[in-house]
Scaffold this motif. Structure first.
Motif, PDB file in Angstrom:
ATOM      1  N   LEU A  33      10.265 -18.369 -14.711  1.00 55.85           N
ATOM      2  CA  LEU A  33      10.557 -16.938 -14.714  1.00 55.85           C
ATOM      3  C   LEU A  33       9.926 -16.251 -13.502  1.00 55.85           C
ATOM      4  O   LEU A  33      10.563 -15.433 -12.833  1.00 55.85           O
ATOM      5  N   ASP A  34       8.665 -16.582 -13.216  1.00 50.97           N
ATOM      6  CA  ASP A  34       7.963 -15.973 -12.089  1.00 50.97           C
ATOM      7  C   ASP A  34       8.711 -16.188 -10.775  1.00 50.97           C
ATOM      8  O   ASP A  34       8.801 -15.283  -9.940  1.00 50.97           O
ATOM      9  N   ARG A  35       9.231 -17.389 -10.590  1.00 49.25           N
ATOM     10  CA  ARG A  35       9.818 -17.734  -9.309  1.00 49.25           C
ATOM     11  C   ARG A  35      11.318 -17.458  -9.233  1.00 49.25           C
ATOM     12  O   ARG A  35      11.840 -17.183  -8.142  1.00 49.25           O
ATOM     13  N   VAL A  36      12.021 -17.539 -10.353  1.00 48.03           N
ATOM     14  CA  VAL A  36      13.484 -17.451 -10.324  1.00 48.03           C
ATOM     15  C   VAL A  36      13.995 -16.027 -10.547  1.00 48.03           C
ATOM     16  O   VAL A  36      15.019 -15.641  -9.975  1.00 48.03           O
ATOM     17  N   LEU A  37      13.306 -15.238 -11.343  1.00 47.47           N
ATOM     18  CA  LEU A  37      13.730 -13.839 -11.518  1.00 47.47           C
ATOM     19  C   LEU A  37      13.168 -13.018 -10.348  1.00 47.47           C
ATOM     20  O   LEU A  37      12.362 -12.108 -10.513  1.00 47.47           O
TER      21      LEU A  37
END
Length: 275
Positions: free
Chosen positions: A120-124
């Motif tokens: 979530l941290d990297r993809v959103l």
């Protein structure tokens, strides 16, 4: 710069966050993907099998890696300049196509495994999943129901070691919907994705062979009915339920209530559950 990624109808992304191939989660993953593929084009992200790096660091920041600043904004700048890390860019491509997002994980310390939180941290990513541009009509930022990933739904499949009473509205471990509010509202709804009701497998640590078969059957049945299943969207910023400072629900709406269900669209009375 407004972001918008129209999904491809009938496409799905299934994200698995469990380290063991032959676990209950592994069995559910294979059974679920097979069932969903009957009427969806399914791509998968098995995060442990892929060796996905959950740490947002210099690789995500491009030219800004060596200067101070807001990490999310710098990751967005890297995205806009085409400097996103290849493994994140691959996840962007999968997510941009998906009309349905399935997130499957065991509940660890009352939250997601670190590898999924890192996904979530990297993809959103800022400028991919949301941005700071104001809606020209409503004057609100494109967040909380109006991000770059609208027109999508998400199904969360969660295995837990506790029973429904312990992990329930009055249980010692807390209510699961509330425990996962940071995911369903703070992450998914933030970028415009509507969450379906949770699909929970209770007492997952004690299921025998018959229990695994039963849960695979129950998951297949749930997936078969997704096409007609309503989502449970939260309130959108643009609808005016939050005052202009965007910090709290209008005090005239549901006065006196502080439960998290007040943020559900159309919320009136506390939601009750069947046993």
């Amino acid at each position: 710069m407004s972001v918008d990624h129209p999904p491809t109808p009938g496409s799905a992304l299934w994200v698995l966050a469990h380290p063991r191939h032959d676990s209950l989660n592994g069995h559910l993953f294979r059974a679920g993907v097979e069932a969903l593929a009957r009427d969806h084009e399914v791509v998968t992200s098995d995060l442990y099998a892929q060796g996905f790096d959950p740490v947002l660091d210099a690789q995500d920041l491009g030219d800004a890696a060596d200067r101070p600043g807001n990490l999310a904004v710098q990751a967005g700048e890297a995205y806009l300049s085409g400097r996103t890390a290849p493994e994140v860019r691959a996840e962007h491509e999968k997510l941009a196509r998906a009309e349905l997002l399935v997130l499957q994980f065991p509940l660890w310390w009352y939250g997601t495994p670190a590898i999924l939180k890192g996904w979530l941290d990297r993809v959103l990513t800022d400028s991919f999943a949301y941005d700071d541009e104001l809606d020209p009509v409503h004057g609100t930022p494109r967040r909380y129901g109006d991000g770059g990933l609208t027109r999508r739904r998400a199904l969360l499949i969660v295995t837990v070691g506790e029973d429904e009473r312990t992990l329930g509205p009055r249980g010692v471990s807390g209510d699961l919907d509330s425990l996962l509010f940071p995911l369903t509202h703070g992450a998914l709804w933030y970028v415009g994705i509507e969450a379906l009701d949770l699909h929970v497998i209770h007492d997952a640590d004690s299921l025998g062979a018959a229990g695994v078969i039963r849960e695979k059957r129950r998951l297949r049945s749930r997936l078969e009915g997704l096409g007609t299943e309503p989502s449970r969207p939260f309130r959108r910023l643009r609808d005016g339920d939050y005052p202009s400072d965007l910090r709290a629900l209008d005090p005239d709406l549901l006065p006196g209530r502080t439960d998290l269900d007040i943020h559900r669209a159309g919320s009136a009375q506390p939601r009750t559950r069947s046993a």
